[in-house]
Structure formats: structure tokens, C-alpha cells
Design an enzyme around this catalytic site. Structure first.
Site, mmCIF file in Angstrom:
data_model
loop_
_atom_site.group_PDB
_atom_site.id
_atom_site.type_symbol
_atom_site.label_atom_id
_atom_site.label_comp_id
_atom_site.label_asym_id
_atom_site.label_seq_id
_atom_site.Cartn_x
_atom_site.Cartn_y
_atom_site.Cartn_z
ATOM 1 N N SER A 23 88.483 70.835 29.563
ATOM 2 C CA SER A 23 87.993 72.059 30.506
ATOM 3 C C SER A 23 88.547 71.621 31.953
ATOM 4 O O SER A 23 89.270 70.841 32.033
ATOM 5 C CB SER A 23 86.594 72.476 30.388
ATOM 6 O OG SER A 23 86.389 73.633 30.912
ATOM 7 N N ASN A 24 87.855 72.389 32.885
ATOM 8 C CA ASN A 24 88.136 71.873 34.452
ATOM 9 C C ASN A 24 86.928 72.235 35.368
ATOM 10 O O ASN A 24 85.912 72.897 34.556
ATOM 11 C CB ASN A 24 89.295 72.904 34.644
ATOM 12 C CG ASN A 24 89.037 74.115 34.510
ATOM 13 O OD1 ASN A 24 88.326 74.910 35.325
ATOM 14 N ND2 ASN A 24 89.754 75.058 33.537
ATOM 15 N N PRO A 25 86.864 72.044 36.435
ATOM 16 C CA PRO A 25 85.666 72.031 37.141
ATOM 17 C C PRO A 25 85.205 73.491 37.763
ATOM 18 O O PRO A 25 84.545 73.535 38.525
ATOM 19 C CB PRO A 25 85.869 70.929 38.514
ATOM 20 C CG PRO A 25 87.128 70.619 38.331
ATOM 21 C CD PRO A 25 88.112 71.133 37.143
ATOM 22 N N ALA A 90 89.708 80.235 35.523
ATOM 23 C CA ALA A 90 90.676 78.994 35.185
ATOM 24 C C ALA A 90 90.575 78.780 33.931
ATOM 25 O O ALA A 90 90.241 77.842 33.302
ATOM 26 C CB ALA A 90 89.922 77.887 35.940
#
Ligand code: CTP
Length: 215
Positions: A23-25, A90
Site C-alpha cells: 500500500s502507501n502512506p 493514491a
């Protein structure tokens, strides 16, 4: 004028077994701030959100999703009647090529996960857009913010790209403050902020409202 707005927010999760994902932040804060600002402008809001830890914004229809595939299906279903798309999520650019049905057991050795590209949701939606819809893409850039954002206008078939600089510790991920460089066709450029994400969202919604009024 009644305006229907579709907003995506937050990250997506791409699993390679039932308990592990990449995933991403992304915190989802900017997308949720946009949902609140759009609602305050009197718009009808559909919010398609990846997993975030934020309260549900009042007065919007929330569609929780987890993976890019789910986000793609949900936005596809809601895109037709919308006047405005704010594609703030995102979305993961890659995902594991396969997902194991049961939890992988560790054996003390390393492992390799093969990743495949995730189809671009925004490009697929813009390919079937109507000219009267206003489409806004978002870009997280570490360098050449404006030039990279401008290149995305055509590549993604959108009217505006809202570019965040994510370079260094003052990057946009998770923070309360934001500065967005908004670029559009014919050299249009406007900086929003630095300001709270709520204020940047209000300014962005006002810019889109002005464009809708001219159509
Ligand atoms: N996006 C999307 N589907 C994807 C990836 C991104 O719809 N699979 C959308 C994002 O929601 C955002 C925009 O595309 O609105 C820009 O994404 P970004 O990752 O910054 O740009 P890319 O085109 O992937 O280019 P690069 O990573 O090379 O900067």
C-alpha cells in the site's frame, strides 16, 4: 445548478495473502477535505474511499473499498451521472500478480513477490468522459512538480491536475497543511496554499465551480 461530484480518497491495498498487502502512506485527509468542501458548496457527493482512519464526512454517500480493482468497479458505476470527478485517491501503481488463498508460512528464507501494473482508473474513466464533465487528477511529485503535472493533463485526459510536492519531510502525506499547484490547459497555473487541507479543498472546489459555470 445541481452538481453531482464523485471523489476518490485514501490508499488502496493489494494483497498477496489474506493478511499481507502492499500500500502507501495516504491518510485520505485531502480527499475527505474535498468531500466536505464540495458538500459545503451544495454539491451532491459520492465518496469512494480506500481504508482510512477518518470520521465519515456528514452528508455524503460513502462507498468503502479496499483494492484498486474494487475502486475501479465502484467509480465506474458512479461516473456516468457525475459532473465533477476529483480523483484524489493514491491508487497503488503495482499489485501482486497472484494472491495466495491461505497465509504464507515463513521458513527463515527470503521471498520474492511478483508485481504487475494496476490499470489506470482515471485514464479509463476519461476515455469515456463527456466534454461537459470537469475531471481533476492528482499528482504526487518529488521533482519538477509543474512540468510533470502538465504532462499528466494529456496522458490522463483531465482538465486540471492538482500537484502535491511530496519531497522531504514537509510532504503532503498525513500532514494537516498542504500546498497544491493546480495546472490546466493553455498554461493555466494557480498555487493553492500553503494552507490547511480544508482551505486548499475550498479553493479547489471554487475553481472547479467557476469552470462548471462557464460550460
Ligand atoms: N491513478 C489512477 N489509477 C492508477 C494510478 C493512479 O486513477 N492505477 C490516478 C490517481 O488517483 C491520480 C493520478 O492518477 O489522480 C496521478 O497518479 P500518479 O501516480 O501521480 O501518476 P502516474 O501517472 O502514475 O505517474 P508517475 O507515478 O510516473 O508520476
Amino acid at each position: 445548478m445541481a452538481v453531482r461530484c464523485l471523489i476518490t480518497a485514501g490508499p488502496t491495498r493489494e494483497f498477496f495473502d489474506p493478511v499481507r498487502f502492499i500500500s502507501n502512506p495516504s491518510s485520505g485527509k485531502m480527499g475527505y477535505a474535498l468531500a466536505a468542501a464540495a458538500r459545503s458548496a451544495g454539491w451532491t457527493v459520492d465518496l469512494v474511499s480506500g481504508p482510512v482512519s477518518l470520521p465519515e464526512p456528514a452528508g455524503v454517500m460513502l462507498y468503502p473499498v479496499v483494492t484498486a480493482e474494487e475502486m475501479s468497479r465502484q467509480t465506474d458505476a458512479l461516473f456516468g451521472p457525475c459532473d465533477v470527478l476529483l480523483m484524489c485517491a493514491a491508487v497503488s501503481d503495482w499489485r501482486p500478480a497472484s494472491r495466495q488463498p491461505s497465509k504464507l508460512k515463513k521458513d527463515g528464507r527470503g521471498m520474492t513477490v511478483e508485481l504487475e501494473p494496476v490499470p489506470d482508473i482515471l485514464t479509463a474513466l476519461s476515455a469515456r468522459r463527456r466534454p461537459d464533465q470537469v475531471l481533476v487528477g492528482f499528482a504526487a511529485e518529488t521533482e519538477d512538480v509543474e512540468a510533470n503535472a502538465r504532462a499528466k493533463l494529456d496522458r490522463k485526459g483531465v482538465d486540471l491536475v492538482a500537484a502535491n510536492s511530496v519531497a522531504g519531510v514537509e510532504g503532503a502525506f498525513g500532514s494537516e497543511e498542504n500546498t497544491v499547484t493546480l495546472v490546466g490547459r493553455e498554461g493555466f497555473r494557480r498555487q493553492l496554499g500553503p494552507a490547511s487541507k480544508a482551505e486548499v479543498a475550498r479553493l479547489l472546489v471554487a475553481e472547479v465551480a467557476a469552470r462548471l459555470a462557464k460550460r
